[in-house]
Design a protein around this motif. Structure first.
Motif, PDB file in Angstrom:
ATOM      1  N   PHE A  63       0.875  -1.110  -0.047  1.00 27.24           N
ATOM      2  CA  PHE A  63      -0.107   0.010  -0.035  1.00 27.24           C
ATOM      3  C   PHE A  63       0.896   1.293  -0.256  1.00 27.24           C
ATOM      4  O   PHE A  63       0.757   2.138  -0.595  1.00 27.24           O
ATOM      5  CB  PHE A  63      -0.960   0.067   1.322  1.00 27.24           C
ATOM      6  N   GLY A  64       1.967   1.204   0.872  1.00 24.74           N
ATOM      7  CA  GLY A  64       2.800   2.430   0.842  1.00 24.74           C
ATOM      8  C   GLY A  64       3.722   2.531  -0.436  1.00 24.74           C
ATOM      9  O   GLY A  64       3.775   3.744  -0.763  1.00 24.74           O
ATOM     10  N   ARG A  65       3.911   1.581  -1.003  1.00 31.21           N
ATOM     11  CA  ARG A  65       4.684   1.553  -2.247  1.00 31.21           C
ATOM     12  C   ARG A  65       3.771   2.246  -3.429  1.00 31.21           C
ATOM     13  O   ARG A  65       4.353   2.834  -4.157  1.00 31.21           O
ATOM     14  CB  ARG A  65       5.297   0.225  -2.684  1.00 31.21           C
ATOM     15  N   THR A  66       2.569   1.677  -3.257  1.00 28.87           N
ATOM     16  CA  THR A  66       1.622   2.436  -4.410  1.00 28.87           C
ATOM     17  C   THR A  66       1.487   3.775  -3.953  1.00 28.87           C
ATOM     18  O   THR A  66       1.415   4.691  -5.122  1.00 28.87           O
ATOM     19  CB  THR A  66       0.339   1.663  -4.163  1.00 28.87           C
ATOM     20  N   VAL A  67       1.447   4.326  -2.862  1.00 23.64           N
ATOM     21  CA  VAL A  67       1.198   5.824  -2.609  1.00 23.64           C
ATOM     22  C   VAL A  67       2.420   6.457  -3.164  1.00 23.64           C
ATOM     23  O   VAL A  67       2.713   7.522  -3.805  1.00 23.64           O
ATOM     24  CB  VAL A  67       0.918   6.102  -1.192  1.00 23.64           C
ATOM     25  N   ASP A 118      11.219   2.366   3.911  1.00 24.24           N
ATOM     26  CA  ASP A 118      12.356   3.103   3.431  1.00 24.24           C
ATOM     27  C   ASP A 118      12.114   3.873   2.224  1.00 24.24           C
ATOM     28  O   ASP A 118      12.162   3.290   1.245  1.00 24.24           O
ATOM     29  CB  ASP A 118      13.712   2.618   3.396  1.00 24.24           C
ATOM     30  N   MET A 119      11.871   5.429   2.164  1.00 21.96           N
ATOM     31  CA  MET A 119      11.736   5.914   0.806  1.00 21.96           C
ATOM     32  C   MET A 119      12.607   5.811  -0.291  1.00 21.96           C
ATOM     33  O   MET A 119      12.349   5.464  -1.417  1.00 21.96           O
ATOM     34  CB  MET A 119      11.249   7.529   0.977  1.00 21.96           C
ATOM     35  N   PHE A 120      13.931   6.077   0.230  1.00 22.64           N
ATOM     36  CA  PHE A 120      14.999   5.782  -0.977  1.00 22.64           C
ATOM     37  C   PHE A 120      15.386   4.530  -1.513  1.00 22.64           C
ATOM     38  O   PHE A 120      15.773   4.205  -2.380  1.00 22.64           O
ATOM     39  CB  PHE A 120      16.179   6.781  -0.305  1.00 22.64           C
ATOM     40  N   THR A 121      15.058   3.762  -0.586  1.00 21.61           N
ATOM     41  CA  THR A 121      15.047   2.008  -0.840  1.00 21.61           C
ATOM     42  C   THR A 121      14.179   1.903  -2.046  1.00 21.61           C
ATOM     43  O   THR A 121      14.508   1.234  -3.146  1.00 21.61           O
ATOM     44  CB  THR A 121      15.166   1.226   0.377  1.00 21.61           C
ATOM     45  N   GLU A 122      13.043   2.341  -1.769  1.00 20.21           N
ATOM     46  CA  GLU A 122      11.781   1.961  -2.564  1.00 20.21           C
ATOM     47  C   GLU A 122      11.872   2.778  -3.874  1.00 20.21           C
ATOM     48  O   GLU A 122      11.496   2.400  -4.994  1.00 20.21           O
ATOM     49  CB  GLU A 122      10.411   2.322  -2.029  1.00 20.21           C
ATOM     50  N   ALA A 123      12.668   4.012  -3.970  1.00 23.32           N
ATOM     51  CA  ALA A 123      12.847   4.803  -5.199  1.00 23.32           C
ATOM     52  C   ALA A 123      13.407   4.065  -6.058  1.00 23.32           C
ATOM     53  O   ALA A 123      13.487   4.229  -7.429  1.00 23.32           O
ATOM     54  CB  ALA A 123      13.604   6.277  -4.566  1.00 23.32           C
ATOM     55  N   LYS A 124      14.612   3.095  -5.506  1.00 24.71           N
ATOM     56  CA  LYS A 124      15.270   2.307  -6.553  1.00 24.71           C
ATOM     57  C   LYS A 124      14.588   1.425  -7.248  1.00 24.71           C
ATOM     58  O   LYS A 124      14.661   1.382  -8.541  1.00 24.71           O
ATOM     59  CB  LYS A 124      16.522   1.549  -5.681  1.00 24.71           C
ATOM     60  N   VAL A 125      13.580   0.984  -6.492  1.00 24.12           N
ATOM     61  CA  VAL A 125      12.500   0.095  -7.151  1.00 24.12           C
ATOM     62  C   VAL A 125      11.609   0.847  -8.356  1.00 24.12           C
ATOM     63  O   VAL A 125      11.447   0.156  -9.361  1.00 24.12           O
ATOM     64  CB  VAL A 125      11.696  -0.499  -5.883  1.00 24.12           C
ATOM     65  N   PHE A 126      11.384   1.879  -7.893  1.00 22.94           N
ATOM     66  CA  PHE A 126      10.491   2.850  -8.826  1.00 22.94           C
ATOM     67  C   PHE A 126      11.496   3.103 -10.117  1.00 22.94           C
ATOM     68  O   PHE A 126      10.580   2.931 -11.090  1.00 22.94           O
ATOM     69  CB  PHE A 126      10.051   4.018  -8.104  1.00 22.94           C
ATOM     70  N   ALA A 127      12.634   3.405  -9.972  1.00 22.23           N
ATOM     71  CA  ALA A 127      13.300   3.821 -10.942  1.00 22.23           C
ATOM     72  C   ALA A 127      13.683   2.896 -12.062  1.00 22.23           C
ATOM     73  O   ALA A 127      13.503   2.784 -13.172  1.00 22.23           O
ATOM     74  CB  ALA A 127      14.914   4.057 -10.516  1.00 22.23           C
ATOM     75  N   LYS A 128      13.597   1.483 -11.236  1.00 21.38           N
ATOM     76  CA  LYS A 128      13.976   0.357 -12.198  1.00 21.38           C
ATOM     77  C   LYS A 128      12.497  -0.075 -12.888  1.00 21.38           C
ATOM     78  O   LYS A 128      12.823  -0.324 -14.029  1.00 21.38           O
ATOM     79  CB  LYS A 128      14.352  -0.971 -11.311  1.00 21.38           C
ATOM     80  N   LYS A 129      11.435  -0.100 -12.311  1.00 19.54           N
ATOM     81  CA  LYS A 129      10.274  -0.181 -13.012  1.00 19.54           C
ATOM     82  C   LYS A 129       9.827   0.868 -13.918  1.00 19.54           C
ATOM     83  O   LYS A 129       9.544   0.454 -14.913  1.00 19.54           O
ATOM     84  CB  LYS A 129       9.174  -0.255 -11.835  1.00 19.54           C
ATOM     85  N   TYR A 130      10.315   1.827 -13.806  1.00 21.57           N
ATOM     86  CA  TYR A 130       9.967   2.971 -14.632  1.00 21.57           C
ATOM     87  C   TYR A 130      10.845   2.919 -15.974  1.00 21.57           C
ATOM     88  O   TYR A 130      10.276   2.938 -17.160  1.00 21.57           O
ATOM     89  CB  TYR A 130      10.150   4.459 -14.239  1.00 21.57           C
ATOM     90  N   LYS A 131      12.253   2.538 -15.772  1.00 16.35           N
ATOM     91  CA  LYS A 131      13.125   2.333 -16.906  1.00 16.35           C
ATOM     92  C   LYS A 131      12.294   1.076 -17.729  1.00 16.35           C
ATOM     93  O   LYS A 131      12.613   0.926 -19.002  1.00 16.35           O
ATOM     94  CB  LYS A 131      14.561   1.997 -16.429  1.00 16.35           C
TER      95      LYS A 131
END
Length: 667
Positions: free
Chosen positions: A369-373, A521-534
């Motif tokens: 849920f937090g990751r979606t937000v 952890d916002m910045f750890t999840e930011a890596k996941v977002f960057a990978k998914k976006y690419k």
């Protein structure tokens, strides 16, 4: 009868003065000031004319009436014209109202009499606020605010002053309590205790607002309307209702009737109070206390206009329409909305502010849920450019039907230009990669004036910051962003307002994510977002071949005609070079603004030169007339005084236009 004729003649002369003075002073002059200046000019000169000359004339024995056709009447009319223009110059000089590019007013203030009354009320209210500040010892402790041992006393005095001033001041304190990058924990602790006692609107008030705001009758729009509010705040109140046309459940947000009047008065007073505090304290000046008050005032003025919130909600919803992250945004029923009323879709859900209990109740994975937000907010900030700027837990709900996040309250929305989106993206990448050089590249894009940045020292400071957060399991978002604000301020820089809003929103979002999942952890999840976006970018041409094909065709349709012209243009360029005809030419008059500026400057110079010339010639004629004792002296004096009159007229016109140019908006 003679007095009626006199009044009619005086009225005719006043109309003549009104017309001639307007023509002499130029176009786009203010109607109210023009009328008032003519009335004062006519009244003053008529009184002087009567007192010095006319009272000695027996009108009852005269047949020529009030307008005595002699030299004194000519002097009277000329003085009337001149004095009226001077009064207008006085009003223009002391009227601070800003003008637009075409000379129109761009503020909502009234003219001088209304402003005098408004100013008196405002000064009375400001005096009350300053008296409260002095009574609480705020003015005494402010000079010692930089010393840590006095922070507690200063914070308490500051909180008491805001609380006792009430209204906007309490809300300002509540907003300041979120600015942890500027205020010490002692201040935050005190400001967080500020509470505003808001009484709900009565049923009669709600009914009156609905009748005033809705085009149709209340019963024609709603089949049901619950008079008991779902929530009541200092700005608005929220009710549940059912639309008559579709039987859909909706939420109706009403603007409190007294809000606009209170805002209009107290926001100006708040800014003046902030200016007073800044003048008394270096500490307040260093943190930009006055700018904080101005930013708060501007934001609140937008927040009380529900048309802006309506537009914000629709914009964010449209930006996320094709998002991969299922975040719900209420649908706005625009046909019923205006600046006092919002009608939106009703979602049945629970606020995430309840923490663990609400997630256990719905059996929802907190991390997902937090990751979606988080990913939705990253998409808003980094790619759409328009984002929810107040993501605190009270504005995020869980839908009881499917467990998806619901975003509410779009009164505060930030907007980032493409360049600032790239800079924020670079900042997040730099933190992920622990790369000071990348973060400095980001800062270079995100600050307002980067011309005097010492790149080497900046990289050194950022490198020291990265060492503080290195080799830890979890990056403290709040600490990191506050440190970034400190570094930027230390180098005499400042973030763009929209960037500062985005960074503060990330701090607020980080706190919200910890409410959802304390281990998030916002910045750890930011890596996941960057990978998914690419990955999504690489797959998009294959997932949406039709849209990709259409986009390629559109780009080629623009590119191919230009490519076809290149050989011909290259040949023409070579021929010009061979013939020695290559000339670099820039005409300052080719730009319309430059041409208008030069023309305006030249016209002002002509007026000034003409006025000075008339003045010098007239002075010379007066000097010559002193040595002549015959009839020619009368003509010389007449010509001299006429020249001086024209000199004053031209200089008054020039002064009025110059004052208006200074007040003209640069936007």
């Amino acid at each position: 009868m003679i007095y009626v004729i006199m009044l009619l003649e005086l009225l005719a002369i006043a109309l003549f003065i009104y017309y001639v003075s307007g023509r002499l002073m130029g176009s786009k002059i203010n109607f109210t000031k023009r009328i008032l200046s003519v009335l004062l000019g006519v009244s003053l000169t008529t009184f002087v004319y009567w007192y010095s000359y006319l009272r000695y004339i027996d009108f009852m024995s005269e047949d020529i009436g009030f307008a005595v056709a002699d030299a004194s009447a000519i002097i009277w009319v000329g003085s009337m014209l001149l004095i009226s223009m001077l009064f207008y110059l006085f009003f223009e000089l002391f009227d601070p109202i800003e003008l637009g590019e075409r000379g129109e007013r761009i503020t909502g203030q009234k003219f001088i009499l209304q402003r005098i009354r408004h100013r008196w009320r405002r000064q009375k209210r400001l005096s009350q606020v300053l008296e409260i500040a002095v009574r609480n010892g705020f003015s005494r402790t402010i000079r010692y605010a930089r010393h840590r041992e006095n922070n507690r006393d200063f914070a308490i005095a500051f909180r008491d002053t805001l609380e006792q001033s009430g209204g906007i001041f309490i809300k300002f304190g509540q907003v300041l309590s979120t600015r942890t990058e500027l205020f010490s924990p002692v201040f935050i602790e005190e400001l967080e205790t500020l509470q505003q006692d808001v009484k709900p609107l009565t049923s009669e008030q709600v009914t009156a607002i609905l009748k005033k705001s809705l085009a149709a009758g209340v019963e024609d729009v709603f089949s049901e309307f619950n008079m008991d509010p779902l929530a009541a705040g200092s700005i608005g109140q929220v009710h549940q209702a059912v639309l008559k046309s579709t039987q859909e459940k909706v939420v109706v947000k009403l603007l409190r009737p007294e809000v606009k009047g209170v805002m209009r008065n107290d926001l100006d007073i708040l800014v003046e109070f902030a200016e007073w505090v800044t003048s008394k304290s270096t500490w307040a000046e260093n943190i930009g206390f006055r700018e904080l008050a101005i930013g708060f005032a501007n934001g609140l003025r937008e927040e009380i206009n529900f048309e802006i919130e309506t537009r914000n909600t629709i914009q964010v919803a449209n930006a996320l329409r094709k998002s991969d992250y299922p975040v719900k945004i209420p649908h706005i029923f625009q046909e019923y909305c205006n600046d006092n009323l919002i009608v939106m879709q009703y979602f049945k859900g629970k606020s995430i502010s309840r923490g663990q209990a609400v997630f256990d109740h719905f059996a929802i994975d907190q991390k997902e849920f937090g990751r979606t937000v988080l990913f939705s907010f990253f998409e808003q900030m980094l790619f759409s450019g328009i984002f929810h700027a107040d993501p605190h837990p009270g504005n995020i709900f869980i839908d009881e039907q499917d467990g998806k996040p619901i975003l509410l309250d779009f009164g505060a929305v930030g907007r980032l230009a493409a360049q600032q989106q790239d800079g924020l993206n670079l900042f997040i990448i730099g933190v992920q990669q622990n790369d000071a050089e990348v973060i400095c590249d980001a800062i270079n894009v995100l600050v307002e004036d980067n011309s005097h940045i010492d790149r080497q020292k900046l990289e050194q400071s950022v490198g020291q910051l990265l060492l503080k957060i290195a080799y830890v399991d979890k990056i403290q978002t709040e600490e990191l962003i506050h440190a970034m604000f400190d570094i930027v301020r230390e180098f005499g820089l400042s973030f763009y307002p929209s960037v500062g809003m985005a960074l503060r929103s990330l701090i607020s979002l980080d706190g919200t994510l910890h409410t959802i999942d304390p281990k998030f952890d916002m910045f750890t999840e930011a890596k996941v977002f960057a990978k998914k976006y690419k990955t999504a970018v690489l797959k998009k041409p294959f997932k949406e071949p039709r849209e990709t094909k259409q986009r390629v065709e559109e780009e080629l349709a623009l590119l191919i005609p230009e490519l076809m012209k290149l050989p011909k243009r290259a040949d023409q360029l070579i021929q010009r070079i061979e013939g020695g005809k290559m000339i670099l030419h820039h005409d300052v008059f080719s730009d319309k603004h430059n041409a208008n500026f030069i023309l305006q400057l030249f016209s002002r110079f002509v007026l000034l030169f003409s006025g000075i010339t008339f003045g010098l010639i007239s002075a010379a004629l007066l000097a010559i007339a002193q040595f002549i004792n015959n009839a020619y002296a009368v003509y010389l004096n007449t010509a001299a005084y006429t020249g001086l009159f024209l000199c004053v007229i031209l200089l008054v016109r020039l002064s009025i236009q110059a004052i208006r140019d200074m007040k003209r908006s640069n936007t």
